[in-house]
Write an enzyme that holds these catalytic residues in place. Structure first.
Site, PDB file in Angstrom:
ATOM      1  N   HIS A   1    -123.489 -19.241  -8.888  1.00  0.00           N
ATOM      2  CA  HIS A   1    -123.147 -20.625  -8.563  1.00  0.00           C
ATOM      3  C   HIS A   1    -122.510 -20.713  -7.177  1.00  0.00           C
ATOM      4  O   HIS A   1    -122.835 -21.597  -6.395  1.00  0.00           O
ATOM      5  CB  HIS A   1    -122.191 -21.197  -9.620  1.00  0.00           C
ATOM      6  CG  HIS A   1    -122.885 -21.737 -10.831  1.00  0.00           C
ATOM      7  ND1 HIS A   1    -122.463 -22.860 -11.494  1.00  0.00           N
ATOM      8  CD2 HIS A   1    -123.996 -21.321 -11.490  1.00  0.00           C
ATOM      9  CE1 HIS A   1    -123.271 -23.104 -12.519  1.00  0.00           C
ATOM     10  NE2 HIS A   1    -124.188 -22.177 -12.541  1.00  0.00           N
ATOM     11  N   ARG A   2    -121.605 -19.785  -6.873  1.00  0.00           N
ATOM     12  CA  ARG A   2    -120.929 -19.809  -5.574  1.00  0.00           C
ATOM     13  C   ARG A   2    -121.936 -19.577  -4.440  1.00  0.00           C
ATOM     14  O   ARG A   2    -121.863 -20.196  -3.379  1.00  0.00           O
ATOM     15  CB  ARG A   2    -119.842 -18.734  -5.494  1.00  0.00           C
ATOM     16  CG  ARG A   2    -118.544 -19.153  -6.155  1.00  0.00           C
ATOM     17  CD  ARG A   2    -117.421 -18.156  -5.883  1.00  0.00           C
ATOM     18  NE  ARG A   2    -116.332 -18.382  -6.828  1.00  0.00           N
ATOM     19  CZ  ARG A   2    -115.160 -18.913  -6.487  1.00  0.00           C
ATOM     20  NH1 ARG A   2    -114.893 -19.226  -5.249  1.00  0.00           N
ATOM     21  NH2 ARG A   2    -114.238 -19.115  -7.406  1.00  0.00           N
TER      22      ARG A   2
ATOM     23  N   THR B   1    -114.066 -24.394 -13.401  1.00  0.00           N
ATOM     24  CA  THR B   1    -113.248 -24.191 -14.603  1.00  0.00           C
ATOM     25  C   THR B   1    -113.566 -22.868 -15.296  1.00  0.00           C
ATOM     26  O   THR B   1    -112.973 -22.548 -16.327  1.00  0.00           O
ATOM     27  CB  THR B   1    -113.484 -25.340 -15.611  1.00  0.00           C
ATOM     28  OG1 THR B   1    -114.869 -25.343 -15.961  1.00  0.00           O
ATOM     29  CG2 THR B   1    -113.094 -26.679 -15.014  1.00  0.00           C
TER      30      THR B   1
END
Lengths: 171, 171, 171
Positions: free
Chosen positions: A49-50, A34
């Site tokens: 994060h990815r 999001t």
């Protein structure tokens, strides 16, 4: 099917713990992001994060259309929503009707036929914010967290990377 | 030997609880203070903390050289580090390489041959701070807390002076 | 008789949970409100809280005279105090001697001959506030919460509307 809420503060290990929960199911897994990268600080966070997620993850971006994205998932697909806080912030800045949208979102989370893990921030444990927008956000976030928690099978409060089970129990 | 993290908010009774843990061991006990008195408010807090501690305590000041101070302790000496938050704040203001220093600190905490109790603040449960420095500190503190918690034998979250065991159990 | 502290962040479901606890006793129940409506935002919150409570509740307003209001209750009357945070804020703005007043309040809470449920906010888990007044309030609130918790039979930390028992156990 089972709905899990992973709640915690900034840098409390929410995302890593939630990914661990989902990867206990058979891949492929859907990751609904999001975040919106509106500055370099945020871009860096998204990239980190990815990078942590490996193969087996299908990433979907839903900074605004979260309920619709959930409804479009194939049945049985394990899904991680990361996170409600950024979605709520995006919707507040878009001047959406938060009460209506939050109710619709909670229905979509509960309706998915497959494991759902939802990450959200607890933001109400500091001193009252100076500005009215921050207070409004804090209230909306607290209400959303309560509504999701009431429907969830498990609610986990993260403390320094460690899970505290508030509802349900360790699997 | 055993490493315990006592985590909590402002005025949650962290220091008093941590002192109680250490005083369960045979004296003398080492108290490593990381506070720097840069104004009268801070001077008052330091004086209050010192006044509460009685005989049996050897106080060492380490606002910056915390890992080195830990390494210089005699083996077997019970030690209380109060607290990681002030040390981290001092090192950030000194523009240190926080990732490297935090990793070295965690190694020093884990390497001490004796009971170690570490006090730290949870600072990530409020609304996102307005200024970038505060956000950077919040992230660094959260990461440090996670790293220490992962190595600790016990992690205790203080709520209104009462311990909540997040890892390990009551002794 | 039994003293219960319901502690939590903004919009964590403290008031609703506390009302549930009191309504487990025989009516009438006393509700001591400490809110002062000094703007429309606060008026709205007070109205929402009142609307949720049904028949059986006697509402007393005590934005300042909380200990005296408690002492005037009939013996055996179940009472909900909502909340310590607004009372403390009112007393700080009135430049009261907080240490003395907090001690007297805790005695009054413990002395009531009947079930007492007290709602209070945890405000110390965010980043250090910029202004000195907010820091002073944060410290006073933390100390008051600790003092009440030490005397309470049960202490409950609310997370997203769910109770976490920190002292005592579920009834």
């Amino acid at each position: 099917m089972a709905l899990t809420l992973v709640l915690g503060g900034a840098r409390s290990g929410k995302s890593a713990y939630a990914e661990g929960l989902i990867s206990g199911f058979s891949p492929p897994w859907s990751y609904i992001a999001t975040a919106q990268a509106w500055d370099s600080e945020m871009e860096e966070r998204i990239a980190l994060h990815r990078a942590r997620r490996g193969a087996g993850w299908q990433t979907l971006d839903a900074p605004h259309e979260l309920a619709a994205t959930l409804k479009a998932l194939p049945p049985g697909r394990p899904v991680l929503v990361d996170c409600l806080t950024l979605w709520l912030s995006n919707r507040m800045l878009a001047e959406a009707d938060l009460a209506t949208e939050c109710a619709a979102l909670v229905e979509a989370l509960a309706a998915h036929e497959g494991p759902v893990v939802v990450v959200s921030n607890e933001v109400g444990l500091g001193i009252v914010p100076d500005n009215a927008l921050a207070r409004r956000f804090r209230d909306a976030q607290g209400r959303l967290n309560q509504t999701v928690a009431a429907r969830a099978d498990s609610v986990i409060f993260m403390v320094a990377g460690l899970p505290l089970f508030v509802k349900g129990s360790a699997r």
